[in-house]
Design a protein around this motif. Structure first.
Motif, PDB file in Angstrom:
ATOM      1  N   ALA A 184       0.835  -1.199   0.000  1.00 24.12           N
ATOM      2  CA  ALA A 184       0.000   0.000   0.000  1.00 24.12           C
ATOM      3  C   ALA A 184       0.871   1.252   0.000  1.00 24.12           C
ATOM      4  CB  ALA A 184      -0.922  -0.006   1.215  1.00 24.12           C
ATOM      5  N   ASN A 188       0.950   1.499  -8.605  1.00 25.15           N
ATOM      6  CA  ASN A 188       0.054   0.779  -7.704  1.00 25.15           C
ATOM      7  C   ASN A 188      -1.130   0.141  -8.428  1.00 25.15           C
ATOM      8  OD1 ASN A 188      -1.449   3.055  -8.269  1.00 25.15           O
ATOM      9  ND2 ASN A 188      -1.649   3.747  -6.158  1.00 25.15           N
ATOM     10  N   THR A 200      -3.899  -4.613  -2.273  1.00 26.14           N
ATOM     11  CA  THR A 200      -2.844  -4.478  -1.277  1.00 26.14           C
ATOM     12  C   THR A 200      -3.268  -5.191   0.001  1.00 26.14           C
ATOM     13  OG1 THR A 200      -3.765  -2.378  -0.478  1.00 26.14           O
ATOM     14  CG2 THR A 200      -2.093  -2.260  -2.204  1.00 26.14           C
TER      15      THR A 200
END
Length: 252
Positions: free
Chosen positions: A57, A160, A166
Motif C-alpha cells: 500500500a 500501484n 494491497t
C-alpha cells in the motif's frame, strides 16, 4: 506441444505480455498473474485465468531511493514485494489439467481474441487512432499550463495499479508450506545483496515467530503491534508480502 501456458509475472518491467499473445495465437489457455497489462490480454474464465496479486500500500523508503536506484534494482525490489495467490494458482492448474474440453475451448477463444484484437491490421489502425487523439489533445493544450512532471513520483504513485490489491490491516496470515525449511536454515533465498538490506531474513524469522506465538494465525495489524519495538509497521507489511511471495507465509 503444451497444454497450458503459465506466466506468473511480477515485475514492473513486464508491461504488456507478448508471450501471452503468442500462446493464445497457438490455441493455448493462459494462466497468468493479474498484473499490469496481463489483465488486458486474458479474459478471466474465457481464454484463461488471472491469479490475484498483492503489492504494498506504501513503498516507503523505496520511493525516496527510487530516483537513484538502477532500474533493474528498483524493479527487483518491487517484485520481491509482489505476492501471487499460489493456492488459487494450484487450483486453476489442477482444474485445467483435468479438463481437456475446457482447455481446448479456452484455447479456441484465445486464438479468436488474438485475431480480432491484436492482428497487425487491427493494431496499426488502433495506433493511428491514438496518434490522432494525442494530436488533438496537443492542439487543445497549446497555451495552457504544462502538466505536472511525474518523473519525481514514487513507485506507488506510478505502479500501484499494476497489482490486484494491497494487504489490509485485518488480513490474516499463517505459516506457509516452506516455513519449516526456513526455520531449518534450508530456504533458498534469491541471492542479491540489496534484498538482504531491505528484506532481512531475520525480520522474516521474527514474523514467523510472532505468528506461531499467536496460535498459528495473525492479522497484519496484530503483527505490527506485536513487533512495534523491533521494526516499523511498514517493514512488517513488506516482509509479509515477501514471505507470501516465497511460500513462507500463507493467506489460505
Amino acid at each position: 506441444a503444451a497444454d497450458v501456458f503459465v506466466s506468473p509475472a511480477d515485475n514492473l518491467q513486464e508491461a504488456f505480455g507478448l508471450s501471452i499473445l503468442e500462446a493464445m495465437a497457438a490455441g493455448l489457455p493462459v494462466v497468468a498473474s493479474d498484473f499490469s497489462g496481463y489483465r488486458d490480454l486474458v479474459e478471466e474464465g474465457k481464454t484463461g485465468f488471472l491469479i490475484p496479486t498483492l503489492g504494498p500500500a506504501d513503498f516507503g523508503e523505496l520511493d525516496a531511493a527510487w530516483p537513484v536506484l538502477a532500474e533493474h534494482i528498483a524493479a527487483l525490489q518491487a517484485a520481491q514485494r509482489t505476492a501471487l495467490d499460489f493456492d488459487l494458482l494450484l487450483e486453476r492448474l489442477t482444474r485445467l489439467a483435468a479438463a481437456r474440453e475446457l482447455r481446448e475451448e479456452m484455447g479456441r477463444r484465445g486464438r479468436q481474441r488474438v485475431l480480432s484484437h491484436f492482428d497487425w491490421p487491427v493494431v496499426v489502425g488502433r495506433m493511428e487512432g491514438l496518434w490522432q487523439e494525442l494530436s488533438a489533445q496537443a492542439r487543445l493544450a497549446k497555451g495552457q499550463a504544462p502538466a505536472p512532471n511525474v518523473l519525481g513520483a514514487g513507485l506507488g504513485t506510478l505502479f500501484n495499479n499494476f497489482f490486484s490489491g494491497t494487504l489490509l490491516p485485518n488480513d490474516t496470515v499463517s505459516a506457509g508450506p516452506l516455513a519449516a525449511l526456513f526455520s531449518q536454515g534450508l530456504w533458498a533465498r534469491p541471492p542479491h545483496p540489496d534484498l538482504a538490506l531491505t528484506l532481512p531474513p531475520e525480520g522474516l524469522a521474527l514474523i514467523l515467530e510472532a505468528v506461531s506465538r499467536q496460535g498459528g494465525r495473525a492479522t497484519i495489524a496484530g503483527l505490527q503491534q506485536t513487533l512495534a519495538g523491533l521494526m516499523p509497521p511498514l517493514s512488517v507489511e513488506h516482509l509479509v508480502l515477501h514471505g507470501l511471495k516465497h511460500g513462507l507465509l500463507s493467506r489460505k
